[in-house]
Design a protein around this motif. Structure first.
Motif, short mmCIF file in Angstrom:
data_model
loop_
_atom_site.label_atom_id
_atom_site.label_comp_id
_atom_site.label_asym_id
_atom_site.label_seq_id
_atom_site.Cartn_x
_atom_site.Cartn_y
_atom_site.Cartn_z
N ASN A 1 49.34 37.53 37.86
CA ASN A 1 48.29 37.35 36.85
C ASN A 1 47.02 36.75 37.47
N THR A 2 46.62 37.31 38.60
CA THR A 2 45.37 36.93 39.23
C THR A 2 44.37 38.06 39.08
N LEU A 3 43.12 37.70 38.93
CA LEU A 3 42.07 38.66 38.61
C LEU A 3 41.60 39.41 39.86
N ILE A 4 41.58 40.73 39.78
CA ILE A 4 41.03 41.56 40.85
C ILE A 4 39.55 41.81 40.58
N ALA A 5 39.26 42.24 39.37
CA ALA A 5 37.88 42.53 39.01
C ALA A 5 37.73 42.48 37.50
N ALA A 6 36.53 42.11 37.08
CA ALA A 6 36.17 42.21 35.67
C ALA A 6 35.24 43.40 35.50
N LEU A 7 35.30 44.03 34.34
CA LEU A 7 34.44 45.18 34.09
C LEU A 7 33.21 44.73 33.31
N GLU B 1 42.39 33.65 36.92
CA GLU B 1 41.40 33.32 37.94
C GLU B 1 41.39 34.41 39.01
N TYR B 2 40.26 34.55 39.68
CA TYR B 2 40.13 35.58 40.71
C TYR B 2 41.13 35.35 41.84
N PHE C 1 33.71 42.10 41.53
CA PHE C 1 34.76 41.46 42.32
C PHE C 1 34.47 39.97 42.52
N GLN C 2 35.39 39.31 43.21
CA GLN C 2 35.36 37.86 43.39
C GLN C 2 34.06 37.38 44.02
N ASP C 3 33.50 38.16 44.95
CA ASP C 3 32.27 37.76 45.63
C ASP C 3 31.01 38.23 44.89
N ASN C 4 31.19 38.68 43.64
CA ASN C 4 30.12 39.20 42.79
C ASN C 4 29.58 40.55 43.26
N SER C 5 30.27 41.19 44.21
CA SER C 5 29.91 42.56 44.57
C SER C 5 30.32 43.48 43.43
N LEU D 1 25.51 44.72 23.54
CA LEU D 1 26.61 44.71 22.58
C LEU D 1 27.96 44.78 23.30
N ALA D 2 28.06 45.67 24.29
CA ALA D 2 29.32 45.84 25.01
C ALA D 2 29.71 44.57 25.75
N ASN D 3 28.74 43.94 26.41
CA ASN D 3 29.06 42.72 27.15
C ASN D 3 29.38 41.54 26.23
N GLN D 4 28.93 41.61 24.98
CA GLN D 4 29.25 40.57 24.00
C GLN D 4 30.62 40.80 23.36
N HIS D 5 30.96 42.05 23.10
CA HIS D 5 32.11 42.35 22.23
C HIS D 5 33.21 43.16 22.92
N VAL D 6 33.09 43.42 24.21
CA VAL D 6 34.13 44.12 24.96
C VAL D 6 34.51 43.27 26.16
N GLN D 7 35.79 42.98 26.31
CA GLN D 7 36.29 42.26 27.47
C GLN D 7 37.30 43.15 28.18
N LEU D 8 37.04 43.45 29.44
CA LEU D 8 37.91 44.31 30.23
C LEU D 8 38.14 43.67 31.59
N VAL D 9 39.41 43.53 31.98
CA VAL D 9 39.72 42.92 33.28
C VAL D 9 40.84 43.71 33.96
N LEU D 10 40.87 43.63 35.29
CA LEU D 10 41.92 44.24 36.11
C LEU D 10 42.62 43.13 36.87
N THR D 11 43.94 43.01 36.71
CA THR D 11 44.69 41.92 37.31
C THR D 11 45.90 42.44 38.09
N TYR D 12 46.46 41.57 38.93
CA TYR D 12 47.78 41.82 39.50
C TYR D 12 48.81 41.35 38.48
N ALA D 13 49.72 42.24 38.09
CA ALA D 13 50.66 41.92 37.01
C ALA D 13 51.63 40.81 37.40
N ASP D 14 52.08 40.77 38.66
CA ASP D 14 53.10 39.80 39.03
C ASP D 14 52.55 38.38 39.12
#
Length: 504
Positions: free
Chosen positions: A413-419, A44-45, A450-454, A398-411
């Motif tokens: 596991n909270t979402l910073i941004a989705a690509l 989660e964000y 980002f979390q606010d959809n920016s 195609l990319a938005n259907q078949h590619v999932q990319l996310v950036l998280t805090y490792a410690d």
């Protein structure tokens, strides 16, 4: 074509995983990529403000550079450079230099294996070349076993004393040390002889490959650096294991590669300071890259070029216009039939980027578009503007259907941004012979959500939000160039050209 470049980059990034796996008698820590991916994609964000997230990303990147600067200060680095200087002064043909190359060869082999530009054949051709041009590895190791002691009077190593277990160098670890304060020990070399290497390796005769090697460096009897290599191979020289572990003080480098019968492969690399991850990355792929399947999905392509030129006609005494043609022929492979699925991650300090790619679905979708619009190409093979834009729209979908990319805090596991994939329109204006022309191109790119959809494009984020990171990185590069004459170029994240790009 540019609109396919970043799309195909996804395939290339995964397809560089080629053949190996690891098993090691020392404990290694690797990341379960599938589990990491599942957890990250369900994250989660974070509740923090996006601007705070952007600042945290830059801070983590700067901290990485500062941590690597600490690595450069480890005394083992200076000692290895001191030993290297001594070896250079003795010449490559000297016995100590030959003994030292016992360590260099497996380490260089590992470096070749880790190079994504090298194919399987490149790796073993390089290894065979190295062993053939210098010496038989196992025989030379046995011949050179001994203890080499640096003599301050002669400025050379004395004749080695008997040592049946290892190759040992005793030398002044730091410039100005009055005694031999350092000891480098190379031991445990084991090899496998491949009687009949695979035909595609194009190696005549037997091939000897290292399967185990250890090395340690001590300063005043304190261990400051270690190296361990463990590998295994099938009888045809196909690797089935590779592990490289290097420790330098509190820092450790671990490289692990996994391969299972041409169907699954994974790769992990980590740089740690103690238990803390500074940098880690890895990937895994699934498919069928057996020789039979590659051959079945390889086809021949050709292209004929035609041009006019003038040739002298001896009969007429005139230069006459003559048509010339030349045909290029090459092989292509349906990579989506070789590698179908790929997952990958990159961790930088507490930041972890994780991605999942359905390669076959991506390529199949693009091929369907190309087949549908083949008749729309002009004589040069290009699409008109409206089809180029439609192609980019198709790639984005195609990319938005078949590619999932996310950036998280490792410690946490909270979402910073989705690509998110999006279309970029790029217009170039140029003049020729007094006439102004405009060319419009469309291509796929990714942006952070980002979390606010920016949203911010990766290029803009790198240029505008990571200035402190690149400043710290370039300062480090300057230091490396000054101290070690490294010749590294400083990095400028900005790009300037006459093209204008807009997001769609």
């Amino acid at each position: 074509m540019k609109n396919l470049f970043k799309f195909n980059l996804l395939v290339v990034a995964i397809s560089t995983l080629f053949f190996t796996s690891c098993e090691d008698d020392k404990e290694t820590t690797t990341i379960d990529i599938a589990k990491t991916l599942e957890e990250a994609l369900e994250a989660e964000y974070s509740t923090e403000d996006p601007e705070e997230s952007k600042q945290n990303i830059e801070d983590e990147a700067v901290q990485l550079v500062n941590s690597i600067k600490q690595l450069e200060q480890e005394e083992a680095i200076d000692m290895m450079m001191e030993l290297s200087t001594m070896m250079e002064s003795l010449g490559e043909s000297s016995e100590p230099a030959a003994a030292n190359s016992i360590l260099n060869l497996p380490m260089r082999t590992a470096s070749i294996i880790a190079d994504e530009d090298k194919s399987t054949a490149d790796v073993y051709t390089a290894l065979k070349s190295a062993t053939a041009e210098t010496f038989n590895l196992s025989d030379k190791y046995e011949e050179l076993k001994g203890t080499y002691v640096y003599n301050f009077d002669t400025k050379e190593f004395d004749e080695p004393t008997v040592n049946s277990e290892a190759i040992v160098f005793q030398f002044p670890g730091k410039e100005g040390d009055p005694t031999n304060t350092a000891e480098l020990k190379i031991s445990g070399l084991e090899v496998k002889t491949i009687a009949e290497p695979r035909e595609d390796l194009e190696i005549n005769g037997a091939l000897e490959v290292p399967t185990a090697l250890t090395s340690s460096l001590k300063y005043n009897n304190k261990e400051v650096m270690t190296y361990t290599l463990a590998a295994s191979y099938m009888d045809d020289a196909t690797p089935t294991s590779l592990s490289n572990i290097i420790t330098i003080g509190d820092f450790s480098f671990t490289q692990v590669l996994n391969h299972s019968q041409y169907a699954e492969a994974s790769f992990d690399f980590s740089l740690k300071n103690g238990d803390s991850i500074l940098l880690a990355f890895g990937a895994e792929a699934a498919g069928d890259w057996s020789e039979e399947n590659i051959d079945a999905n390889t086809y021949e392509e050709s292209e004929t070029y035609t041009w006019w030129g003038y040739e002298y006609n001896a009969s007429t005494g005139q230069y006459e216009q003559v048509e010339h043609s030349e045909t290029d022929i090459w092989n292509e492979t349906y990579m989506e039939e070789i590698i179908n699925q790929g997952n990958a991650y990159v961790q930088l300090m507490n930041l972890k980027a994780v991605g999942k790619v359905n390669i076959k679905a991506l390529v199949d979708g693009e091929q369907e578009f190309e087949e549908e619009h083949e008749a729309d190409r002009d004589e040069y093979g290009d699409y008109p503007d409206e089809i180029k834009e439609a192609e980019a729209d198709n790639l984005v979908e195609l990319a938005n259907q078949h590619v999932q990319l996310v950036l998280t805090y490792a410690d946490k596991n909270t979402l910073i941004a989705a690509l998110e994939a999006y279309k970029v329109q790029e217009t170039e204006t140029y003049s020729y012979d007094g006439t102004t022309y405009t060319n419009t191109d469309y291509y796929l790119d990714f942006r952070m959500v980002f979390q606010d959809n920016s949203k911010v494009s990766m290029e803009t984020f790198v240029e505008d939000e990571l200035s402190s990171f690149f400043e710290a990185l370039n300062d480090f590069i300057k230091t490396m160039n000054t101290n070690y004459d490294a010749g590294f170029e400083e990095i400028d994240p900005s790009e300037s050209d006459d093209e204008q790009s807009t997001a769609a």
